[in-house]
Design a protein around this motif. Structure first.
Motif, mmCIF file in Angstrom:
data_model
loop_
_atom_site.group_PDB
_atom_site.id
_atom_site.type_symbol
_atom_site.label_atom_id
_atom_site.label_comp_id
_atom_site.label_asym_id
_atom_site.label_seq_id
_atom_site.Cartn_x
_atom_site.Cartn_y
_atom_site.Cartn_z
ATOM 1 N N PHE A 20 0.824 -1.211 0.000
ATOM 2 C CA PHE A 20 0.000 0.000 0.000
ATOM 3 C C PHE A 20 0.855 1.256 0.000
ATOM 4 N N GLU A 21 2.037 1.194 0.613
ATOM 5 C CA GLU A 21 2.913 2.362 0.628
ATOM 6 C C GLU A 21 3.384 2.705 -0.783
ATOM 7 N N ARG A 23 6.275 -10.609 3.095
ATOM 8 C CA ARG A 23 6.695 -10.872 4.468
ATOM 9 C C ARG A 23 7.459 -9.675 5.019
ATOM 10 N N TYR A 24 7.148 -9.299 6.244
ATOM 11 C CA TYR A 24 7.790 -8.231 7.001
ATOM 12 C C TYR A 24 7.401 -6.823 6.550
ATOM 13 N N ALA A 25 6.619 -6.686 5.485
ATOM 14 C CA ALA A 25 6.022 -5.389 5.180
ATOM 15 C C ALA A 25 4.808 -5.205 6.092
ATOM 16 N N LEU A 26 4.464 -3.965 6.397
ATOM 17 C CA LEU A 26 3.398 -3.708 7.359
ATOM 18 C C LEU A 26 2.098 -4.372 6.936
ATOM 19 N N GLY A 27 1.712 -4.200 5.675
ATOM 20 C CA GLY A 27 0.448 -4.781 5.223
ATOM 21 C C GLY A 27 0.432 -6.288 5.356
ATOM 22 N N GLY A 28 1.519 -6.937 4.977
ATOM 23 C CA GLY A 28 1.586 -8.386 5.072
ATOM 24 C C GLY A 28 1.515 -8.879 6.498
ATOM 25 N N GLU A 29 2.195 -8.203 7.393
ATOM 26 C CA GLU A 29 2.186 -8.629 8.794
ATOM 27 C C GLU A 29 0.823 -8.391 9.437
ATOM 28 N N SER A 54 -1.370 -6.354 16.163
ATOM 29 C CA SER A 54 -0.545 -5.714 17.183
ATOM 30 C C SER A 54 -0.741 -4.201 17.176
ATOM 31 N N LEU A 55 -0.995 -3.628 16.012
ATOM 32 C CA LEU A 55 -1.222 -2.185 15.935
ATOM 33 C C LEU A 55 -2.482 -1.803 16.692
ATOM 34 N N GLU A 56 -3.506 -2.624 16.590
ATOM 35 C CA GLU A 56 -4.740 -2.351 17.328
ATOM 36 C C GLU A 56 -4.536 -2.548 18.825
ATOM 37 N N ARG A 57 -3.742 -3.550 19.198
ATOM 38 C CA ARG A 57 -3.502 -3.793 20.630
ATOM 39 C C ARG A 57 -2.771 -2.634 21.286
ATOM 40 N N THR A 58 -1.859 -2.038 20.542
ATOM 41 C CA THR A 58 -1.077 -0.948 21.129
ATOM 42 C C THR A 58 -1.763 0.407 21.030
#
Length: 210
Positions: free
Chosen positions: A80-81, A180-186, A198-202
């Motif tokens: 997406f970036e 793998r390891y890109a934000l969207g993929g993770e 994890s983004l929602e958890r934090t």
């Protein structure tokens, strides 16, 4: 410092706003505009406003368009970036922005989720990444005097969940959009595995909430 919610004016600025407001959901569009104000405040805090590399119009373009790859114009054929950077570059070229400046905006958008890299690719990339980061609560103290005013004008509207949903939806469209390891993929893998990322958890750690 003096601060106002004034935005850049002119045909390019109007086109940027129209593109974001018609292709992104309102919470993501508001996040992008807050990122612009936060990036300006960071530049003032660090004494960068008189730096030869500081350009308010390019900062507006990079921050306000940084999540264009999560909107309706994105096809999900790349990260997406990168899609957002390509879309932003196309818009800038339509308005005869010099190619060197187009390249700077492209780089700032493409790298805004790349910690340790964006910060070393010039002032525009640095301010774009950090302006976005402040909206997630990083270095929030820098903007504490003005954040209520900014949030009143551009409310959060469950931004984190809306943004993650948009990133995940586009990442699911192709393998190229979710490496793998890109934000969207993770985020996509976390959502599929646990139902929450994890983004929602934090997000709860953000002083302004989601």
């Amino acid at each position: 410092m003096d601060f106002s919610l004034d935005l850049p004016t002119g045909p390019l600025a109007e086109a940027i706003l129209a593109t974001v407001r018609t292709s992104e959901n309102p919470s993501v569009a508001n996040h992008s505009l807050r990122s612009f104000f936060f990036a300006q405040l960071l530049a003032a805090h660090e004494g960068c406003l008189d730096d030869a590399a500081y350009d308010r119009d390019l900062l507006f373009a990079a921050t306000v368009l940084h999540d264009l790859g999560t909107g309706d114009l994105a096809t999900g054929k790349a990260r997406f970036e990168v899609e957002g950077a390509d879309l932003a570059a196309s818009l800038l070229r339509q308005h005869q922005v010099p190619e060197a400046d187009v390249d700077r905006v492209w780089e700032a958008i493409a790298l805004h989720t790349s910690p340790g890299i964006a910060e070393r690719r010039g002032l525009l990339s640095y301010l774009t990444r950090e302006g976005v980061g402040i909206d997630f609560g990083r270095h929030a103290q820098i903007v504490s005097r003005w954040e209520q005013q900014i949030h009143a004008a551009y409310p959060r509207l469950a931004m984190v969940r809306s943004l993650v949903d948009a990133i995940v939806e586009r990442a699911a469209r192709s393998d190229a959009a979710a490496p793998r390891y890109a934000l969207g993929g993770e985020l996509l893998r976390e959502r599929r595995a646990d139902g929450v990322t994890s983004l929602e958890r934090t997000a709860a750690a953000c002083p302004w909430g989601e």
